[in-house]
Design a protein around this motif. Structure first.
Motif, short mmCIF file in Angstrom:
data_model
loop_
_atom_site.label_atom_id
_atom_site.label_comp_id
_atom_site.label_asym_id
_atom_site.label_seq_id
_atom_site.Cartn_x
_atom_site.Cartn_y
_atom_site.Cartn_z
N ILE A 1 -7.98 6.60 -3.25
CA ILE A 1 -7.81 5.34 -2.51
C ILE A 1 -8.02 4.17 -3.46
CG2 ILE A 1 -8.78 3.88 -0.69
CD1 ILE A 1 -7.11 6.19 0.41
N ARG A 2 -9.01 4.26 -4.33
CA ARG A 2 -9.26 3.17 -5.29
C ARG A 2 -8.07 2.94 -6.21
NH1 ARG A 2 -14.24 1.19 -5.23
NH2 ARG A 2 -15.96 2.44 -4.48
N ALA A 3 -7.48 4.00 -6.73
CA ALA A 3 -6.33 3.84 -7.63
C ALA A 3 -5.13 3.26 -6.88
CB ALA A 3 -5.96 5.18 -8.25
N ILE A 4 -4.92 3.72 -5.66
CA ILE A 4 -3.81 3.21 -4.85
C ILE A 4 -4.04 1.73 -4.55
CG2 ILE A 4 -2.71 3.36 -2.57
CD1 ILE A 4 -3.28 6.47 -2.83
N ALA A 5 -5.26 1.35 -4.19
CA ALA A 5 -5.57 -0.05 -3.92
C ALA A 5 -5.38 -0.89 -5.18
CB ALA A 5 -7.00 -0.17 -3.39
N ARG A 6 -5.82 -0.38 -6.31
CA ARG A 6 -5.65 -1.10 -7.58
C ARG A 6 -4.16 -1.32 -7.86
NH1 ARG A 6 -8.49 2.06 -10.57
NH2 ARG A 6 -6.75 3.37 -11.20
N ASP A 7 -3.35 -0.27 -7.65
CA ASP A 7 -1.91 -0.40 -7.87
C ASP A 7 -1.28 -1.42 -6.92
OD1 ASP A 7 -2.24 1.61 -9.75
OD2 ASP A 7 -1.32 3.18 -8.52
N ALA A 8 -1.81 -1.49 -5.69
CA ALA A 8 -1.28 -2.42 -4.69
C ALA A 8 -1.90 -3.82 -4.83
CB ALA A 8 -1.53 -1.88 -3.28
N GLU A 9 -2.87 -3.93 -5.74
CA GLU A 9 -3.57 -5.19 -6.01
C GLU A 9 -4.29 -5.71 -4.76
OE1 GLU A 9 -0.67 -7.79 -7.79
OE2 GLU A 9 -0.58 -6.58 -9.62
N ILE A 10 -4.99 -4.79 -4.10
CA ILE A 10 -5.79 -5.15 -2.93
C ILE A 10 -7.13 -4.44 -3.01
CG2 ILE A 10 -3.79 -5.53 -1.42
CD1 ILE A 10 -4.52 -2.74 -0.20
N ASP A 11 -8.02 -4.80 -2.13
CA ASP A 11 -9.32 -4.15 -2.04
C ASP A 11 -9.16 -2.78 -1.36
OD1 ASP A 11 -12.03 -3.73 -0.34
OD2 ASP A 11 -12.41 -4.85 -2.20
N ILE B 1 0.84 -1.20 0.00
CA ILE B 1 0.00 0.00 0.00
C ILE B 1 0.87 1.25 0.00
CG2 ILE B 1 -1.65 1.37 1.35
CD1 ILE B 1 -2.79 -1.36 2.37
N LEU B 2 1.87 1.29 0.87
CA LEU B 2 2.73 2.48 0.95
C LEU B 2 3.49 2.71 -0.34
CD1 LEU B 2 4.11 2.31 4.60
CD2 LEU B 2 2.37 3.84 3.66
N GLU B 3 3.99 1.65 -0.95
CA GLU B 3 4.71 1.80 -2.22
C GLU B 3 3.78 2.35 -3.30
OE1 GLU B 3 7.05 -0.86 -5.57
OE2 GLU B 3 6.85 -1.65 -3.54
N ALA B 4 2.58 1.78 -3.39
CA ALA B 4 1.61 2.26 -4.37
C ALA B 4 1.20 3.70 -4.09
CB ALA B 4 0.38 1.35 -4.37
N ALA B 5 1.01 4.03 -2.82
CA ALA B 5 0.62 5.40 -2.45
C ALA B 5 1.72 6.38 -2.81
CB ALA B 5 0.31 5.47 -0.96
N LYS C 1 -7.46 8.96 3.56
CA LYS C 1 -6.46 9.35 2.57
C LYS C 1 -5.35 10.17 3.24
CE LYS C 1 -6.27 11.87 -1.82
NZ LYS C 1 -7.12 12.49 -2.85
N GLU C 2 -5.74 11.06 4.14
CA GLU C 2 -4.75 11.88 4.84
C GLU C 2 -3.85 11.02 5.74
OE1 GLU C 2 -4.75 15.87 7.53
OE2 GLU C 2 -6.00 15.77 5.74
N GLY C 3 -4.43 10.01 6.40
CA GLY C 3 -3.63 9.10 7.20
C GLY C 3 -2.66 8.31 6.34
N LEU C 4 -3.11 7.91 5.17
CA LEU C 4 -2.24 7.20 4.23
C LEU C 4 -1.13 8.12 3.75
CD1 LEU C 4 -1.46 4.83 2.44
CD2 LEU C 4 -3.18 5.62 0.78
N PHE C 5 -1.48 9.36 3.44
CA PHE C 5 -0.44 10.29 2.98
C PHE C 5 0.61 10.52 4.07
CE2 PHE C 5 1.44 14.49 2.74
CZ PHE C 5 2.09 14.37 1.52
#
Length: 186
Positions: free
Chosen positions: A32-42, A14-18, A53-57
């Motif tokens: 979040i959807r694009a990041i999840a898609r890049d990480a290949e997760i739901d 997730i962090l790498e994709a983000a 999203k802010e917590g992820l950032f």
């Protein structure tokens, strides 16, 4: 694989994709959807681990500048060494590009950039400038040069900035950064 290892692997993906998505799209356009898609997760997994999203950032922008040890270096070489170091960091890590993109468009990015530079560049500046009380101003001047070059070279990709070699940039910016750090106040 244990649950803890799977969890760690998921967080890392997730962090790498983000980081890649924030670097490419900036904060506002990254989803979040694009990041999840890049990480290949739901997408729900992103929210489960980071809450928003802010917590992820915030997690994705946890970054060490890995500033070089300057003790023992002749003071006249500090500016060029720092410029070369920052160019190397920008070249090998998209997190700084993501921070810069977000730092100019979103409050969380602004705060993160301010914190990184205050906590990591501030002590270096205090250690080399003639009057440690003047270190914050000098650090801001150094940041103006470093971030200005990064913006023109890595975000805006202005051709003259992109085409310059590292040695050329160090030759141009090194003396300016050096002056900001060690010259007497004007």
């Amino acid at each position: 694989m244990t649950t803890a290892r799977r969890s760690d692997a998921t967080r890392a993906a997730i962090l790498e994709a983000a980081r890649e998505r924030f670097a490419a799209d900036g904060y506002e356009r990254a989803t979040i959807r694009a990041i999840a898609r890049d990480a290949e997760i739901d997408p729900s997994m992103v929210m489960r681990y980071y809450g928003s999203k802010e917590g992820l950032f915030t997690a994705a922008s946890d970054f060490e500048l890995e500033l070089p040890e300057l003790a023992g270096l002749p003071s006249r070489h500090i500016g060029p060494v720092l410029v070369a170091h920052f160019l190397d960091r920008w070249e090998r890590d998209d997190v700084l590009t993501a921070l810069l993109r977000v730092g100019v468009t979103h409050g969380a990015g602004v705060e993160r950039m301010q914190t990184i530079f205050a906590e990591q560049l501030g002590p270096i500046t205090r250690g080399v400038c003639p009057d440690p009380a003047d270190a914050p101003r000098r650090a801001a001047l150094v940041a103006s040069q470093i971030l200005g070059m990064a913006l023109t070279r890595y975000v805006l990709r202005l051709p003259p900035a992109v085409e310059m070699s590292t040695d050329e940039i160090v030759a141009w910016l090194g003396p300016t950064v050096q002056r900001y750090l060690t010259a007497p106040e004007p």
